[in-house]
Structures are given as C-alpha cells and as structure tokens.
Design an enzyme around this catalytic site. Sequence first.
Site, PDB file in Angstrom:
ATOM      1  CE1 TYR A 144      -3.508   2.541   0.504  1.00  0.00           C
ATOM      2  CE2 TYR A 144      -2.386   3.307   2.598  1.00  0.00           C
ATOM      3  CZ  TYR A 144      -3.561   3.300   1.555  1.00  0.00           C
ATOM      4  OH  TYR A 144      -4.243   4.409   1.791  1.00  0.00           O
ATOM      5  CG  ASP A 239       5.690   3.484   1.038  1.00  0.00           C
ATOM      6  OD1 ASP A 239       5.838   4.135   2.156  1.00  0.00           O
ATOM      7  OD2 ASP A 239       4.388   3.695   0.657  1.00  0.00           O
ATOM      8  CE  LYS A 267       0.700   4.883   8.285  1.00  0.00           C
ATOM      9  NZ  LYS A 267       0.648   3.877   7.347  1.00  0.00           N
TER      10      LYS A 267
HETATM   11  C1  LIG Z   1       0.155   4.557   5.736  1.00  0.00           C
HETATM   12  C2  LIG Z   1       0.977   4.344   4.596  1.00  0.00           C
HETATM   13  C3  LIG Z   1       0.623   5.162   3.530  1.00  0.00           C
HETATM   14  C4  LIG Z   1      -0.276   6.465   3.549  1.00  0.00           C
HETATM   15  O1  LIG Z   1       0.059   7.127   4.515  1.00  0.00           O
HETATM   16  P1  LIG Z   1      -0.941   8.228   4.992  1.00  0.00           P
HETATM   17  O2  LIG Z   1      -0.343   9.071   5.898  1.00  0.00           O
HETATM   18  O3  LIG Z   1      -2.248   7.516   5.341  1.00  0.00           O
HETATM   19  O4  LIG Z   1      -1.707   8.871   3.716  1.00  0.00           O
HETATM   20  C5  LIG Z   1       1.747   4.857   2.456  1.00  0.00           C
HETATM   21  N1  LIG Z   1       2.409   4.069   2.478  1.00  0.00           N
HETATM   22  C6  LIG Z   1       2.529   3.011   3.603  1.00  0.00           C
HETATM   23  C7  LIG Z   1       3.570   1.936   3.477  1.00  0.00           C
HETATM   24  C8  LIG Z   1       1.692   3.181   4.567  1.00  0.00           C
HETATM   25  O5  LIG Z   1       1.641   2.321   5.750  1.00  0.00           O
END
Ligand SMILES: *Cc1c(COP(=O)(O)O)cnc(C)c1O
Length: 432
Positions: A144, A239, A267
């Site tokens: 994701y 990511d 995060k």
């Molecule tokens: C949570 C998440 C996102 C998106 O971040 P948001 O702050 O919710 O937009 C992107 N990549 C990864 C791996 C994530 O866990």
Amino acid sequence: MNNINSIKLFEEAQKYIPGGVNSPVRAFKSVGLSPLYIEKGRGAYIYDSDGNGYIDYVGSWGPLILGHLHPEVIGAISECLAVGTSFGAPTERETTLARMIVEAMPSVEMVRLVNSGTEAAMSAARLARAYTKRKKIIKFEGCYHGHADTFLIKAGSGALTHGVPTSPGVIEETAAHTINATFNDLEGLEQLFKSSGEEIAAVIVEPVPGNMGVVPPQPGFLQGLRDLASRYGSLLIFDEVITGFRLSYGGAQSLYGVMPDITCMGKIIGGGLPVGAYGGRKEIMSMLSPSGPVYQAGTLSGNPLAVSAGIAALKILGRPGFYEELDGKASRMAIGLSGAARKAGVEVCFNRVGSMLCGFFTKGRVTDFKTACDSDTRKYSVFFRSMLEQGVYLAPSQFEAAFISLAHTNEIIDKTLEAASRAFEAVANTSF
Ligand SMILES: *Cc1c(COP(=O)(O)O)cnc(C)c1O
C-alpha cells in the site's frame, strides 16, 4: 463489553460522514462489528466512550512507537502551541527535522516535508517520472502506498478487506501505467524488466510490507530490486512510511543495507501528528520546485506542531538501546503468541520484523499477497472479538500489523498473552 455509547456515536456519524469514518479500515467492517469511539489514550492503553480500557496494538496505525501521550512529545507540542500553530513561512524547526532525517537515513541527502504518506508516495512517483522521463511504475501486489490514483491498482489494506481491487474513479489510462508484480518474486520482476525495462520510471516497494499483514523480504530480494532498477535506469523507491524509524533508526534501508533512490516517510516522523516526507539523492531532490521544475507544494507542509512532535519523537528514538529494547518486547510477544496458538491447536503463521508483527490464520508460510490471502479471515474475526472483549485492541483486519511500542511493558505483554491463549481457544472451539 458495554459499547452503547460507541454505537450511538457511530449512528450519528453515519449521517454526516460517508460510512461514519474518515478512513475506511476504521469502520470495523471486516470483523463485522461497530467501531469503538476512542476518548483518550495513555501509554499503551486507549479508552473508549463507554469507559472501557484496552491495550492498544494499533498505535494509530503505526505512528505511536512511543505510546500515547509521551511526556516529551506532548511537552514539545505544548511549547510550540504557545507561539503559534502555522505561519506559511519557513521555521527553523523544519530544518532541524530535515537534518535529523538526513542524518538517520543513509540514502537520503535532502528531504521535502508534506502532510501524509499518500502525498509523499504520490510526489515521489511524479519526481521519478520527471527524472527518468518515463511513465511506468512497478508496484507489488498487497503493498500500500496511500490512495493516489497511481497506486490504487489492486492496493492492499483498506482496499483489500473491502474487496475493491481497483477503485472506480481511477481511470484506465492511469492504471495502464502501473504494473503489479509479486513480492519476493525476483524472477518475475526480471521478466518484467526484460520486456519493458526501458519504460519503467520506478519500482516502489514497502521494504517490509505491513499492509498485507507483515511479510518479510526474502534474503536477496531487496538487493535484487536494487540491481534490476540500476541495470535498467529505473529508480528504486522505498516506501518507508511504516518502516522508517520503526525497524531501526535508519529504517529498513539500514537494516537490510540496501539503498533506494527515493524514500517515502510518514507516520512515526510526525510523533502522532500529520506528517509525510520524501527524500533522496541531492541530484534527484533538486529537481523539485523552487530549485527545479517539478511542482509540489503544501499550505500546511512542515507544520510547526507536527514538526515539533516529530523532532521530539526522533530524539527519543535516537537514544542508545531503544530498538534493542523494542525488539526484546516484540520477540517476547511473538514467542508467546506462537506458543499459545500451538497449545490451542490453531495453525497460525507468525511473521515478525522488529516491532511489526502479524499472525496469519493459515497452515503455510506467508511470503506474498497470494499466500497472505490463504488466511482464514473468519478465524481472525473470532480471535479479534475475543481479544477485544478481554481488553486488547488489535487492528480490525487480518491484513494489518500489530505494533509494539515503548509503552508496552513486559507485564502488559504477558497480560496480552493470557488473553491470546483464551482467544486461540475460542478459535479452536468454533466450527466454521
Ligand atoms: C500508511 C501508509 C501510507 C499512506 O500514508 P497516509 O499518511 O495514510 O496517507 C503509505 N505507505 C505506507 C507503506 C503506509 O503504511
């Protein structure tokens, strides 16, 4: 468990907010329950509007590696609050956070702050396309990267549990430029590169996926990605929105010794407030406006409150022994859980990397999206409900990670394990 207030609040919310929530996975749909309305948190605990307390393993979906209301983080926010919440002008603290990120992340020489992980990944893709003058992005099924159109192609997490592999509104023309590959399948990826390597702007990957449950990369997989991307002139994007500052102070790239070209973060670096960031080599990052032609902006980017919280959090994470302590707790939890499952005779595949943990209700090993989907989500629902009734708050979906924080003491973990023993018994005693 009395949750009458939560039910009432959810009914009211549904009148004004689509589905009653501002992010789909919060709706508890995949476990067939009504969401709990949380009133406050403290340390490893959260408390709902009916006065129930829970040990929290969601941690706001990853940011709260220090637990709720860490006094140093709250202190930093309070100090900042006294002088202003937003100026739309540069502040010194933005440079401080940027410097901390650059010093921590070995592949990052410059960094741009944004407001969410979605924004970071979306901007990283634009930058990669501009830098390579190519169109296609390879992602991995089950990973994701937020909800930008480019990535909403068979995305995991929320989209997965709600059974919407491709969201309406994402146009075919966009989808045509995103290629899905299989995580941990280097051969498949090599074929992909052989057939269309010259068109690939970037490969984006969660170095340790945490949005199809937790799936560790097999030895050599990340290095293989690095080599393939380099050979074909594509960029490698890690990511690290979850893994950055979670798996080590230098993220997954330090843990595995593989350097991406661009890193997405979010995060944890916001200390519980909304932040995202993306960074990489100077040569690439300098293409961003205003030093270069690639446009990207944000009214609240580098927000003083969020940046202050992030700085305070990173200061604590940088102290010697932090990750060793966290790893010890997570290991205690993982060993205890697999023992409890075995004792109850329930087949579970436990995957853990550092303080990211997931138990899949399946016989076989989980190495990619397909094997993750072999898990019996009905069993997860029974387990989840039993844990909730015993005061343990897990992610309301099989395909998420449990996060251990600094605030989870050994006593709290042992309490969780006692609850888990009963929850696995409940799974064993249910006929499906
Ligand atoms: C949570 C998440 C996102 C998106 O971040 P948001 O702050 O919710 O937009 C992107 N990549 C990864 C791996 C994530 O866990």
